[in-house]
Design a protein around this motif. Sequence first.
Motif, PDB file in Angstrom:
ATOM      1  N   UNK A 384      22.821 -57.511   5.363  1.00 51.16           N
ATOM      2  CA  UNK A 384      23.244 -58.669   4.565  1.00 51.16           C
ATOM      3  C   UNK A 384      22.855 -58.489   3.102  1.00 51.16           C
ATOM      4  N   UNK A 385      21.668 -57.931   2.845  1.00 49.17           N
ATOM      5  CA  UNK A 385      21.268 -57.653   1.466  1.00 49.17           C
ATOM      6  C   UNK A 385      22.259 -56.702   0.788  1.00 49.17           C
ATOM      7  N   UNK A 386      22.578 -55.608   1.465  1.00 49.47           N
ATOM      8  CA  UNK A 386      23.476 -54.613   0.870  1.00 49.47           C
ATOM      9  C   UNK A 386      24.852 -55.207   0.609  1.00 49.47           C
ATOM     10  N   UNK A 387      25.372 -55.986   1.557  1.00 49.90           N
ATOM     11  CA  UNK A 387      26.689 -56.602   1.367  1.00 49.90           C
ATOM     12  C   UNK A 387      26.661 -57.608   0.220  1.00 49.90           C
ATOM     13  N   UNK A 388      25.571 -58.345   0.123  1.00 47.71           N
ATOM     14  CA  UNK A 388      25.450 -59.369  -0.921  1.00 47.71           C
ATOM     15  C   UNK A 388      25.462 -58.733  -2.313  1.00 47.71           C
ATOM     16  N   UNK A 389      24.674 -57.680  -2.505  1.00 45.37           N
ATOM     17  CA  UNK A 389      24.653 -57.020  -3.809  1.00 45.37           C
ATOM     18  C   UNK A 389      26.000 -56.367  -4.118  1.00 45.37           C
ATOM     19  N   UNK A 390      26.609 -55.751  -3.104  1.00 47.07           N
ATOM     20  CA  UNK A 390      27.907 -55.096  -3.317  1.00 47.07           C
ATOM     21  C   UNK A 390      28.985 -56.102  -3.721  1.00 47.07           C
ATOM     22  N   UNK A 391      28.893 -57.327  -3.214  1.00 49.79           N
ATOM     23  CA  UNK A 391      29.912 -58.342  -3.524  1.00 49.79           C
ATOM     24  C   UNK A 391      29.933 -58.709  -5.002  1.00 49.79           C
ATOM     25  N   UNK A 392      28.815 -58.469  -5.703  1.00 51.69           N
ATOM     26  CA  UNK A 392      28.742 -58.790  -7.137  1.00 51.69           C
ATOM     27  C   UNK A 392      28.670 -57.538  -8.007  1.00 51.69           C
ATOM     28  N   UNK A 393      28.851 -56.367  -7.403  1.00 49.15           N
ATOM     29  CA  UNK A 393      28.817 -55.132  -8.176  1.00 49.15           C
ATOM     30  C   UNK A 393      27.458 -54.828  -8.754  1.00 49.15           C
ATOM     31  N   UNK A 394      26.394 -55.215  -8.034  1.00 47.95           N
ATOM     32  CA  UNK A 394      25.030 -55.015  -8.522  1.00 47.95           C
ATOM     33  C   UNK A 394      24.563 -53.601  -8.201  1.00 47.95           C
ATOM     34  N   UNK A 395      24.201 -52.861  -9.245  1.00 48.14           N
ATOM     35  CA  UNK A 395      23.738 -51.490  -9.054  1.00 48.14           C
ATOM     36  C   UNK A 395      22.226 -51.397  -8.948  1.00 48.14           C
ATOM     37  N   UNK A 396      21.512 -52.344  -9.569  1.00 48.77           N
ATOM     38  CA  UNK A 396      20.050 -52.319  -9.563  1.00 48.77           C
ATOM     39  C   UNK A 396      19.538 -53.724  -9.799  1.00 48.77           C
ATOM     40  N   UNK A 397      18.264 -53.917  -9.483  1.00 46.42           N
ATOM     41  CA  UNK A 397      17.612 -55.209  -9.691  1.00 46.42           C
ATOM     42  C   UNK A 397      16.382 -54.967 -10.550  1.00 46.42           C
ATOM     43  N   UNK A 398      16.299 -55.697 -11.646  1.00 47.82           N
ATOM     44  CA  UNK A 398      15.170 -55.562 -12.546  1.00 47.82           C
ATOM     45  C   UNK A 398      14.115 -56.611 -12.267  1.00 47.82           C
ATOM     46  N   UNK A 399      12.879 -56.259 -12.572  1.00 45.04           N
ATOM     47  CA  UNK A 399      11.756 -57.201 -12.478  1.00 45.04           C
ATOM     48  C   UNK A 399      10.994 -57.150 -13.786  1.00 45.04           C
ATOM     49  N   UNK A 400      10.573 -58.316 -14.244  1.00 46.83           N
ATOM     50  CA  UNK A 400       9.780 -58.323 -15.461  1.00 46.83           C
ATOM     51  C   UNK A 400       9.308 -59.702 -15.848  1.00 46.83           C
ATOM     52  N   UNK A 401       8.885 -59.808 -17.098  1.00 49.26           N
ATOM     53  CA  UNK A 401       8.322 -61.045 -17.629  1.00 49.26           C
ATOM     54  C   UNK A 401       9.176 -61.536 -18.784  1.00 49.26           C
TER      55      UNK A 401
END
Length: 544
Positions: A384-401
């Motif tokens: 479900x995670x992989x399908x969810x990111x693919x549905x929005x064309x997400x290549x990476x997820x950033x983390x920060x402040x």
Amino acid sequence: MTSAPPDQPAPGSVPGPEPLPALRDVPRSDRPGLLAALAEDLAAAEYRVDAVAGLLGPEAHAALSRDQIVPALVATRRAGEDPARRHLTAVVRFFLLARPASREELDVALPTLGAEGLVALGLAEAHDDGRLAATLDLRPYAWDGPEGQVEMWVASDLAAHQRPGVLRADHVLGIGHASATLVQTTARRPVARALDLGTGCGIQAFHLLAHAHHVVATDVSDRALAFARFNVLLNAQVLGVDPDQPERRIELRHGSLLEPVQGERFDLVVSNPPFVITPRSAEESAEDRFTYRDGGLPGDRLVADLVAGLGDVLAEGGTAQLLGNWEIPDGAPWHERVRTWVPPGVDAWVLQREQLGPGQYAETWLADASQQRDPDAYEEAYAAYLDDFASRGTAAIGFGAVWLRRPGPGQARLDRFEELTHPLEQPIGPHWSAAIDRADWLAAHPDLGPERLVVAEDVTEERHQRPGAEHPGVILLRQGAGFRRTSLMSTELAGFVSACDGELTAGQIASALAALLERDDDAFRPGLLAEAANLVADGFLVPA
């Protein structure tokens, strides 16, 4: 057996304008006498951060920080044979290692409160064999405050390494990596009003109380607010809170995001929001979500909405700092979408600390809640995670402040987005605060010509050249503290920095270099001073 001391609920003992609803499976904070007895016993047992570390030893203590309890179990078995450390050992095994204990053991270890007092406060429950087991994690916590070290105890739900099975959906997180990161990142200053948005067990609010006259702490979870209330009242004295009138210093409010504080203004806002990007499904309900990390919105919309709305609750000159995740579309710069979230009239400085691919991200958060313990559900959730990111064309997820400010007169306008993945000096908050001060100083001194500058004490120069070369091919400035940046220097800029000892003005140094290098002063000087201003902004140079 020691009996629990007589007790009656105290009027006004609930932080906030109204009492929170009655809940099960939370510690009770309406028994002030029992809370006082607990604090007395924990102090007498020397249940402190340094004492626990000494009891366990370096290896077991380090393992416990990685949620590995076996070395600590072995160490406490040995330590329990020492009468001088028997009380501390019993408390550590009960609250930190979640090992059941007999009522007699607990009566000895906590003689004022006793086993019955633990049960009355909701901190223990009976096993079938008659022993008592801790219902929560209660651990010592310490930090360096403005007037010395602050020591307290913090209650939260038992974590995955302390109890079997998947975490409950309304799990109240303890002092985790993210909350510690926000503590270290916050640029602190004395303020009148502060807001802790998404307080959880209350850790950010405790730090705010050290430098804010009044704190409002909000959460969408009633259970989280109940834990925060318990922690405030257990540590009322050290936090500077009157247990009979805690609302004078801190209010706890229920609600989502900025709803509980609409129309109000704050000098400082901090938030460790439920920023984890989680696949949505039509069948899910609020009870299915891990409330400590999942805000119930698709993608990174929760962080986007929060960044967009924070300007409405900031007083003039007020700042906000929060942690977050953001989706990075395939082929786009990481900050492109994040910049669009910042509302007009609000300064922003966003620091990306890491990027994960969709698969790594899924693995991280499935393991966080121990969902791998159910193989079939794990496989379904991962997909479900992989399908969810693919549905929005997400290549990476950033983390920060994220740092935001509603600027006041004379303050700089900041629009800074940078990625620093190397280790920073911690706490980074004081260095971030100093960087903001330098930005404001630069805004007030647009012409560096008359100013005297010096090299910051932590800065070193590094030169590289091929054997036999007449001049270095690479000149670097490195920071040993703070953000620990590295700056690639031109020969001219390196010469400018080497002359910054506070004796000559920046303009005098630039003109001298122009003459030495046979350059036109009017053409050479502005560019060099602009580069010098960048070094001031990054902390390599500071006003003399």
